[in-house]
Design an enzyme around this catalytic site. Structure first.
Site, PDB file in Angstrom:
ATOM      1  N   ARG A  68       7.671  -4.898 -10.937  1.00 32.32           N
ATOM      2  CA  ARG A  68       7.317  -5.994 -10.024  1.00 32.32           C
ATOM      3  C   ARG A  68       8.340  -7.122  -9.977  1.00 32.32           C
ATOM      4  O   ARG A  68       8.147  -8.065  -9.209  1.00 32.32           O
ATOM      5  CB  ARG A  68       5.935  -6.555 -10.352  1.00 32.32           C
ATOM      6  CG  ARG A  68       4.808  -5.515 -10.301  1.00 32.32           C
ATOM      7  CD  ARG A  68       4.772  -4.761  -8.999  1.00 32.32           C
ATOM      8  NE  ARG A  68       3.517  -4.036  -8.809  1.00 32.32           N
ATOM      9  CZ  ARG A  68       3.289  -3.199  -7.802  1.00 32.32           C
ATOM     10  NH1 ARG A  68       4.248  -2.963  -6.909  1.00 32.32           N
ATOM     11  NH2 ARG A  68       2.122  -2.582  -7.677  1.00 32.32           N
ATOM     12  N   HIS A 183       9.853  10.912  -1.888  1.00 35.97           N
ATOM     13  CA  HIS A 183       8.392  10.764  -1.838  1.00 35.97           C
ATOM     14  C   HIS A 183       7.863  11.818  -0.872  1.00 35.97           C
ATOM     15  O   HIS A 183       8.132  11.750   0.332  1.00 35.97           O
ATOM     16  CB  HIS A 183       8.028   9.362  -1.362  1.00 35.97           C
ATOM     17  CG  HIS A 183       6.555   9.145  -1.176  1.00 35.97           C
ATOM     18  ND1 HIS A 183       5.647   9.335  -2.185  1.00 35.97           N
ATOM     19  CD2 HIS A 183       5.841   8.735  -0.100  1.00 35.97           C
ATOM     20  CE1 HIS A 183       4.432   9.056  -1.738  1.00 35.97           C
ATOM     21  NE2 HIS A 183       4.526   8.693  -0.482  1.00 35.97           N
ATOM     22  N   ASP A 309       3.838   6.543 -13.196  1.00 39.41           N
ATOM     23  CA  ASP A 309       3.666   5.970 -11.852  1.00 39.41           C
ATOM     24  C   ASP A 309       2.957   4.622 -11.960  1.00 39.41           C
ATOM     25  O   ASP A 309       2.001   4.326 -11.239  1.00 39.41           O
ATOM     26  CB  ASP A 309       2.895   6.915 -10.939  1.00 39.41           C
ATOM     27  CG  ASP A 309       3.101   6.566  -9.460  1.00 39.41           C
ATOM     28  OD1 ASP A 309       3.957   5.718  -9.164  1.00 39.41           O
ATOM     29  OD2 ASP A 309       2.383   7.147  -8.614  1.00 39.41           O
ATOM     30  N   HIS A 313      -1.212  -4.565 -10.768  1.00 36.28           N
ATOM     31  CA  HIS A 313      -1.663  -5.474  -9.720  1.00 36.28           C
ATOM     32  C   HIS A 313      -2.398  -6.653 -10.344  1.00 36.28           C
ATOM     33  O   HIS A 313      -2.982  -6.551 -11.430  1.00 36.28           O
ATOM     34  CB  HIS A 313      -2.624  -4.767  -8.762  1.00 36.28           C
ATOM     35  CG  HIS A 313      -1.972  -3.825  -7.806  1.00 36.28           C
ATOM     36  ND1 HIS A 313      -1.088  -4.245  -6.835  1.00 36.28           N
ATOM     37  CD2 HIS A 313      -2.078  -2.478  -7.672  1.00 36.28           C
ATOM     38  CE1 HIS A 313      -0.681  -3.187  -6.137  1.00 36.28           C
ATOM     39  NE2 HIS A 313      -1.261  -2.110  -6.622  1.00 36.28           N
TER      40      HIS A 313
END
Length: 431
Positions: A68, A183, A309, A313
């Site tokens: 992040r 991806h 992965d 948040h």
């Protein structure tokens, strides 16, 4: 600077790369392994760690973890998330290029590496962007990104829609010996979807993402890899059919590999009942059959790596109604325990399971890490195979607490993590 000397004694040393599995001592100096077994003549350690009853394996290598930073520091930082990585036995991790700003220039790549070196608890390898701004239009200066420390290039979760641009990007990456992380999702088939298209999404009234969104993308990219001779790596397969397609392509000699996110080996679409936002993921959780085929593929080596992965948040990102929540799971601290569970479930033996998070991802990155040998970098994970614990807010280090595994009993816990011979995690003092 004086050498730092450390000995790990009485541990079960397990190195999947060489097949070593033996009770022995390890001796470290100046960030390297200098001896296995008896110490070198005249070696006097400054610190001794008693690993009696513990397993000593290479530090884990995670192919996808979003830290992040830069850009979304309210969700996590390099310091907070690499500290969580160290608690999970991870010593090297790759961060995707979808930072803010995007890692499409040497300056951004160097910024990430510099901050990780000064603030971090694990080695951070930035994935360079395939196209500028991840816009899918103009390819980046990949040679400069490689020189700046990007071992691979990729596009995060934004597939390149223009096949011509994709071909040019793969050709250009191959020119510099760079593997392309892809991806596997067709943009038009997956856009707007929230769950696997099937019985559960229909019952819950959630827009679906069909299996074909992944298989169409894999078919296209395998064809381009065969055409261009580029080496491609599918980041996060989620369907059984795509796994079978990859195995068939590898048999034909196409230079392709893949990893799977560890939660895809345990969770299925059934976990969406109750609209649990922590099960809102990209790619979505698939069927029980997909999970079982993915497990078989990991065991056979058709899928050669398992990754976290990790996507931390802030709490608000998971508190809205399900369609408005942000996808992703905070996963660094449960990676090892879940991999060990695969061994306990007899999906594969312990050495094979550890290979999927050590030497195999290291080989995909073409880095001399993830192994225990004289002269190798002293990246080590020391864990108790039998310790039982339950992850929860009270023992969680990542800023992101968005995980469906809180409260689940885990078996196998990290006691110590060493990165380049430096003790970066010690469970006795909480890190």
């Amino acid at each position: 600077m004086a050498e730092r000397r450390l000995s790990l004694r009485n541990g079960r040393v397990l190195d999947p790369a060489s097949g070593l599995d033996q009770l022995m001592d390890l001796h470290l100096s100046d960030g390297r392994i200098v001896a296995l077994g008896p110490p070198p003549t005249g070696f006097s350690p400054e610190q001794v760690i008693d690993a009696d009853g513990l397993i000593v394996c290479p530090g884990l290598v995670d192919l996808c973890a979003r830290l992040r930073e830069p850009g979304l520091e309210h969700k996590g930082t390099i310091a907070s998330e690499t500290r969580a990585a160290a608690a999970g036995g991870i010593t090297t991790l790759c961060c995707p290029p979808d930072t803010d700003p995007v890692a499409d220039t040497p300056a951004v790549a160097q910024l990430i590496r510099r901050r990780a070196k000064t603030r971090g608890f694990a080695r951070v390898l930035p994935v360079g962007a395939l196209t500028k701004g991840l816009a899918g239009q103009q390819i980046t200066e990949m040679a400069a990104l490689k020189e700046a420390g990007c071992p691979v290039v990729g596009h995060g979760d934004k597939p390149i829609r223009n096949t011509r641009v994709q071909r040019r990007a793969l050709e250009y990456a191959a020119t510099f010996g760079l593997t392309s992380f892809l991806h596997p999702a067709d943009h038009d088939l997956s856009e707007g979807g929230l769950a696997h298209e099937g019985r559960v999404s229909t019952q819950l009234g959630l827009p679906g993402i069909p299996e074909a969104a992944e298989t169409v993308a894999v078919a296209r990219d395998l064809a381009l890899a065969e055409q261009t001779g580029a080496r491609v790596h599918f980041r996060g397969l989620s369907t059984g059919r795509a796994t079978e397609m990859l195995a068939e392509a590898r048999e034909r000699g196409i230079a392709a590999s893949a990893d799977v996110s560890v939660h895809q080996l345990f969770l299925t679409e059934e976990h969406l009942y109750g609209f649990d936002a922590n099960a809102h993921l990209v790619p979505p959780l698939r069927t029980a059959r997909d999970r079982d085929v993915l497990r078989e593929a990991v065991a056979s080596g058709a899928i050669s790596a398992i990754c976290s992965d990790h996507r931390p948040h802030e709490p608000d990102a998971k508190l809205a109604p399900f369609p408005q929540t942000r996808p992703g799971i905070s996963a660094l601290e449960t990676l090892l325990a879940l991999v060990l569970e695969l061994a306990r479930d007899h999906v594969m033996d312990l050495g094979t399971a550890l290979a999927r998070v050590t030497c195999n991802p290291a080989a995909i990155l073409n880095r001399c890490i993830g192994q225990i040998a004289v002269g190798a970098r002293a990246d080590l994970c020391v864990f108790d195979l039998n310790e039982r614990w339950r992850p929860g807010p009270e023992n969680w280090l990542s800023r992101g607490q968005n995980t469906p595994f809180f409260g689940r009993e885990m078996q196998g816990r990290v006691r110590y993590t060493l990165a380049s011979g430096r003790l970066v995690y010690d469970a006795r003092n909480g890190g």
